[in-house]
Design a protein around this motif. Sequence first.
Motif, mmCIF file in Angstrom:
data_model
loop_
_atom_site.group_PDB
_atom_site.id
_atom_site.type_symbol
_atom_site.label_atom_id
_atom_site.label_comp_id
_atom_site.label_asym_id
_atom_site.label_seq_id
_atom_site.Cartn_x
_atom_site.Cartn_y
_atom_site.Cartn_z
ATOM 1 N N THR A 181 33.252 58.138 5.189
ATOM 2 C CA THR A 181 34.146 58.945 4.351
ATOM 3 C C THR A 181 34.257 60.365 4.903
ATOM 4 O O THR A 181 35.355 60.935 5.007
ATOM 5 C CB THR A 181 33.619 58.990 2.902
ATOM 6 O OG1 THR A 181 33.607 57.662 2.390
ATOM 7 C CG2 THR A 181 34.477 59.865 2.005
ATOM 8 N N LEU A 182 33.113 60.927 5.292
ATOM 9 C CA LEU A 182 33.130 62.317 5.755
ATOM 10 C C LEU A 182 33.886 62.465 7.074
ATOM 11 O O LEU A 182 34.593 63.436 7.290
ATOM 12 C CB LEU A 182 31.704 62.850 5.889
ATOM 13 C CG LEU A 182 30.928 62.872 4.556
ATOM 14 C CD1 LEU A 182 29.585 63.559 4.730
ATOM 15 C CD2 LEU A 182 31.725 63.558 3.450
ATOM 16 N N ALA A 227 42.558 55.041 6.413
ATOM 17 C CA ALA A 227 41.163 55.443 6.187
ATOM 18 C C ALA A 227 40.499 54.565 5.120
ATOM 19 O O ALA A 227 39.356 54.138 5.274
ATOM 20 C CB ALA A 227 41.117 56.910 5.755
ATOM 21 N N ARG A 228 41.228 54.291 4.063
ATOM 22 C CA ARG A 228 40.644 53.493 2.961
ATOM 23 C C ARG A 228 40.319 52.081 3.442
ATOM 24 O O ARG A 228 39.268 51.539 3.123
ATOM 25 C CB ARG A 228 41.600 53.459 1.769
ATOM 26 C CG ARG A 228 41.631 54.786 1.019
ATOM 27 C CD ARG A 228 42.527 54.730 -0.218
ATOM 28 N NE ARG A 228 42.496 56.002 -0.915
ATOM 29 C CZ ARG A 228 43.330 57.020 -0.682
ATOM 30 N NH1 ARG A 228 44.294 56.895 0.216
ATOM 31 N NH2 ARG A 228 43.207 58.159 -1.340
ATOM 32 N N VAL A 229 41.227 51.505 4.243
ATOM 33 C CA VAL A 229 40.955 50.150 4.751
ATOM 34 C C VAL A 229 39.761 50.192 5.718
ATOM 35 O O VAL A 229 38.990 49.244 5.826
ATOM 36 C CB VAL A 229 42.222 49.572 5.442
ATOM 37 C CG1 VAL A 229 41.920 48.230 6.085
ATOM 38 C CG2 VAL A 229 43.339 49.416 4.426
ATOM 39 N N ASP A 230 39.581 51.330 6.380
ATOM 40 C CA ASP A 230 38.446 51.474 7.316
ATOM 41 C C ASP A 230 37.129 51.724 6.566
ATOM 42 O O ASP A 230 36.078 51.826 7.175
ATOM 43 C CB ASP A 230 38.735 52.637 8.280
ATOM 44 C CG ASP A 230 37.838 52.584 9.512
ATOM 45 O OD1 ASP A 230 37.655 51.487 10.066
ATOM 46 O OD2 ASP A 230 37.293 53.638 9.918
ATOM 47 N N GLY A 233 35.792 56.273 1.312
ATOM 48 C CA GLY A 233 35.924 56.342 -0.151
ATOM 49 C C GLY A 233 36.646 57.619 -0.546
ATOM 50 O O GLY A 233 36.029 58.547 -1.066
ATOM 51 N N LEU A 234 37.935 57.661 -0.306
ATOM 52 C CA LEU A 234 38.700 58.888 -0.551
ATOM 53 C C LEU A 234 39.086 59.004 -2.020
ATOM 54 O O LEU A 234 39.206 57.996 -2.723
ATOM 55 C CB LEU A 234 39.964 58.890 0.319
ATOM 56 C CG LEU A 234 39.743 58.772 1.832
ATOM 57 C CD1 LEU A 234 41.086 58.790 2.567
ATOM 58 C CD2 LEU A 234 38.845 59.896 2.352
ATOM 59 N N ARG A 241 44.276 67.413 -2.014
ATOM 60 C CA ARG A 241 43.060 68.222 -1.767
ATOM 61 C C ARG A 241 43.039 68.747 -0.336
ATOM 62 O O ARG A 241 42.671 69.888 -0.092
ATOM 63 C CB ARG A 241 41.802 67.376 -2.002
ATOM 64 C CG ARG A 241 41.560 67.036 -3.451
ATOM 65 C CD ARG A 241 40.321 66.146 -3.545
ATOM 66 N NE ARG A 241 40.128 65.658 -4.887
ATOM 67 C CZ ARG A 241 38.978 65.731 -5.555
ATOM 68 N NH1 ARG A 241 37.914 66.239 -4.988
ATOM 69 N NH2 ARG A 241 38.882 65.255 -6.779
ATOM 70 N N VAL A 242 43.406 67.880 0.615
ATOM 71 C CA VAL A 242 43.385 68.302 2.022
ATOM 72 C C VAL A 242 44.411 69.420 2.245
ATOM 73 O O VAL A 242 44.119 70.438 2.880
ATOM 74 C CB VAL A 242 43.669 67.102 2.965
ATOM 75 C CG1 VAL A 242 43.839 67.573 4.405
ATOM 76 C CG2 VAL A 242 42.542 66.080 2.876
#
Length: 309
Positions: A181-182, A227-230, A233-234, A241-242
């Motif tokens: 996640t980070l 990212a979520r599929v990878d 945990g966004l 937020r970004v």
Amino acid sequence: MSEPPVSPQRLSIAVVGLGGIGGTAAGLLTRTGLHDVTACVRKPLERLMVEGPDGAFEVPLTALTDPADARPVDWVLLCTKTHETASAGPWLERLCTPSTTVAALQNGIDHVERIAPYVNGAAIVPALVYYNGERLAPDHVRYKPVSENELVVPDDAGGRAFAALMGDTPLHVLVSADFVTLKWRKLLVNAIANPITALTLQRFAVFERPDIQLLSLAILDEAGRVARVDGAGLHDDESQRVLKMVRGFGANLSTSTYFDRLAGRPFEVEALTGAIVAAGERYGIATPLNGLLLTLLRAISEENAKTQT
Ligand SMILES: NC(=O)c1ccc[n+]([C@@H]2O[C@H](COP(=O)([O-])OP(=O)(O)OC[C@H]3O[C@@H](n4cnc5c(N)ncnc54)[C@H](OP(=O)(O)O)[C@@H]3O)[C@@H](O)[C@H]2O)c1
């Protein structure tokens, strides 16, 4: 002044790439006096001045300029830009054995895949970098902490060993059980900050434009799906937020990609936007906006690389 005690854990450490990040790490590790630190550089260097929040200090440096002179070490800190990894290959070949651990202090999410071909089976620790490092002169760096932790590594044997290695320096290392996640969270910042400043040739003030904000959110939504599929945990509102975070950066500051473009240098493309597009392809998720940015950035960076050689 008396010599520092030689502990049984005295380790050999090579730092490859003495820019803002590597110079800071090499200087702070050398100052502890606990380990044998060697800088692997392209031009001779005898001393290094490091400026930080607690003031400045100078250390003598052991530096090599020819990979042929390098010997296997316990630790390598790889601190080149991601696109310079292949050029650091001859250093890694000489420094690494299966008993070596390579900490990659580089941007991106694919540290292990990028570095594995060069390290003779050494262990690899991906490290996210959260301090700001600037090389003011070949022998002078300045660093500024910009977050609670300056480095983030995975919570595994390599990550914990790296945290212990840096434990006597002022650089705080967060060992995270949710590294995936980070690393994506950091990549999402780079996904808008680097391409948009470099392509518009404008500093962070460009993110105050409503049209750029809409475009940024669309780029982030697309990357966030990958990212979520990878496994990241966004948050549901991660894109907002970004964008808020990027708008909080100083309007007059900018990214390394922006400065590299201004200077006509190649820049980190494949490890940032390229990594999003590649992961999208792996998972069968379309990434047309990131793909468009990638094509434009590649065209500029690869042209810069040609004119540099
Ligand atoms: N700087 C920051 O604030 C910051 C923050 C977060 C993440 N990062 C990431 O950290 C990584 C390092 O960034 P940086 O800002 O420190 O980069 P940098 O200032 O460009 O430093 C890279 C250094 O690597 C050296 N190098 C390149 N190829 C080499 C080779 N074959 N052999 C020996 N040395 C070589 C360069 O040497 P020459 O001087 O000879 O060219 C340069 O000193 C990047 O992935 C970056 O995205 C940086």
